[in-house]
Write an enzyme that holds these catalytic residues in place. Structure first.
Site, mmCIF file in Angstrom:
data_model
loop_
_atom_site.group_PDB
_atom_site.id
_atom_site.type_symbol
_atom_site.label_atom_id
_atom_site.label_comp_id
_atom_site.label_asym_id
_atom_site.label_seq_id
_atom_site.Cartn_x
_atom_site.Cartn_y
_atom_site.Cartn_z
ATOM 1 N N ASP A 133 2.839 5.259 -6.732
ATOM 2 C CA ASP A 133 4.079 5.146 -5.972
ATOM 3 C C ASP A 133 5.316 4.985 -6.847
ATOM 4 O OD1 ASP A 133 3.012 5.365 -3.383
ATOM 5 O OD2 ASP A 133 2.205 3.347 -3.553
ATOM 6 N N HIS B 258 0.872 -1.191 0.000
ATOM 7 C CA HIS B 258 0.000 0.000 0.000
ATOM 8 C C HIS B 258 0.907 1.240 0.000
ATOM 9 C CE1 HIS B 258 -3.518 2.362 0.600
ATOM 10 N NE2 HIS B 258 -3.862 2.025 1.826
ATOM 11 N N HIS C 220 -2.227 -2.647 -9.640
ATOM 12 C CA HIS C 220 -3.226 -2.048 -8.752
ATOM 13 C C HIS C 220 -4.467 -2.921 -8.768
ATOM 14 C CE1 HIS C 220 -5.769 1.013 -6.899
ATOM 15 N NE2 HIS C 220 -4.641 1.543 -6.495
#
Ligand code: CMC
Length: 434
Positions: A363, A268, A307
């Site tokens: 990210d 995460h 994802h």
């Protein structure tokens, strides 16, 4: 005309059930009517990791993962990132509408009123080891705030909730910056309420002996955009933790500490830190193909890729990739960017990643930008947690005011031993005694 229903036939009993379809879902509780007999509990759904279960109604954030769309309260993320400040977006997420000029001024005033922390908070930050991970410090100091504000347990009072929301949005950057300064052996500096939300955060982090800290406007703007991109992302792991913990009616500091813990994991919000460590390990562009082969063999993951919802390019990653150049123009380039671009180039054409629809997520590029801005790597998840605080609180408020919500309590399929007895326990005699 076709009816908006689905018919389920239970082949065990021949029972037929017509289930209404509403908002593209069936009500899982309706399935309980399918029973093999009066003793039977009824049919349940099995959905580990909530892959196909809507657990709430929400009007905050919309994602279309196939098309790569992200909207806050209906506004596309690209428009908000280009035209609005983080303060405006935070207001939007919490109130449902963008603020008018006077509302924005009032909102900023309310948040800055709550940026200071009690002196005792600094004392217990001092108790952490010199190399304590700042995410661990943030998580525990947020939890500790509940002991400073015992009134926060009155979660049924809208005014009380509003006060805690302001306190949290005001104090989380201060706690985060103090975690950093403790780590660096620097004295804690007070907030500067003249500055913007992100400008003040930079002041809290980087102010030295100068009488007035002046943030670099390019970096301040870049951080503001990063904060906008991270502010909410509907029912992700940490938001689910926030809602789940909050559903027990505990105070919001305790719930937010749990959400922060969930965010820290490398799958995460901890992924930005993991991406940087991965790029550093890869070292050179020449090592990229070998690394990709290892990933394909299952020897690790390409961090910052993939994802649960996006099966297309994460729109946030697109904005960040474009933003990186602006930050590099001020701070100098980050050589890891070339490795990231090569990883992306190979992965986007490789059958393994194409077949599984694995694209860069938020990210993948954020860490490279944070590093260019001189943040230590372990601060990266903290930089995710600060803006996500707004999303967590918007979702918490929505959950508490939703009449359909109750304490979160999933079911299970029991796979353990059936009833059995201790060897020395005479079950028959116990039954006779009863
Ligand atoms: N590298 C290599 N293979 C991957 C990756 C990856 N990053 N992500 C998924 N896969 C493969 C996975 O091995 C599986 O393959 P197979 O079908 O052969 O078993 C397939 O793709 C489906 O993966 P999954 O684990 O079932 O997918 P998920 O929806 O459960 O996981 C994820 C989503 C984000 C946890 C995962 O893609 C991942 O671990 N990515 C790396 C960590 C990361 O970047 N996380 C940040 C997410 S975005 C920020 C945020 O909001 O949290």
């Amino acid at each position: 005309m076709a009816k908006d229903t689905v018919t389920v036939i239970d082949n065990r009993t021949g029972q037929q059930l017509e289930l209404p379809i509403k908002d593209g879902t069936i009500n899982a509780l309706d399935l309980r009517k399918l029973k093999t007999g009066p003793e039977d509990f009824g049919l349940m759904t099995y959905d580990p990791a909530y892959m196909n279960t809507a657990a709430c109604r929400s009007s905050i954030t919309y994602i279309d993962g196939d098309k790569g769309i992200l909207r806050y309260r209906g506004y596309p993320i690209e428009e908000l990132a280009e035209r609005k400040s983080f303060a405006e977006v935070a207001y939007l997420l919490l109130h449902g509408e963008l603020p008018a000029a006077d509302q924005l001024a009032q909102w900023k005033g309310q948040v800055t009123h709550h940026t200071m922390v009690h002196e005792n908070v600094k004392k217990f930050i001092d108790g952490f080891q010199y190399d304590a991970h700042p995410m661990g410090i943030l998580q525990t100091t947020v939890a500790a705030l509940s002991t400073f504000y015992p009134d926060a347990k009155n979660i049924g009072d809208p005014e009380c909730r509003k006060l805690q929301i302001l306190r949290l949005i005001g104090k989380v950057p201060t706690l985060s910056a103090y975690a950093y300064r403790h780590r660096m052996g620097l004295p804690y500096v007070p907030p500067d309420n003249d500055l913007s939300y992100t400008g003040n955060f930079l002041n809290l982090l980087f102010k030295m002996a100068e009488p007035k800290y002046v943030p670099n406007p390019v970096l301040e703007k870049a951080l503001d955009i990063l904060f906008i991109l991270h502010a909410d992302h509907e029912q992700n792991c940490s938001t689910t933790a926030m809602r789940g913990i909050g559903s027990s009616h505990v105070d919001p500091y305790s719930a937010l500490a749990g959400a922060t813990a969930a965010l820290w994991g490398p799958l995460h919000g901890g992924a930005n830190e993991a991406v940087l460590r991965m790029l550093t390990e890869i070292k050179t562009i020449a090592n990229v193909p070998g690394f990709i082969e290892k990933v394909k063999k299952g020897e690790g993951r390409l961090m910052g890729f993939g994802h649960r919802i996006y099966k297309n390019y994460d729109p946030r990653a697109k904005i960040l990739k474009e933003m990186a150049d602006k930050v590099f123009a001020v701070q100098g380039t980050n050589p890891l960017l070339d490795i990231a671009i090569e990883l992306e180039r190979i992965a986007l054409h490789d059958e393994y990643f194409v077949q599984r629809k694995l694209y860069p997520n938020v990210d993948f590029y954020s860490g490279i930008i944070y590093q260019a801005m001189k943040f230590p790597v372990d601060m990266f998840p903290v930089l995710f947690a600060i803006p996500r605080t707004v999303g967590w609180l918007a979702q918490w408020e929505e959950m508490l005011t939703d009449q359909e919500q109750k304490i979160a309590r999933p079911r299970q399929i029991y796979t353990g031993h059936w009833e059995r007895h201790l060897p020395e326990y005479d079950a028959a005699a116990a039954g006779a005694r009863a």
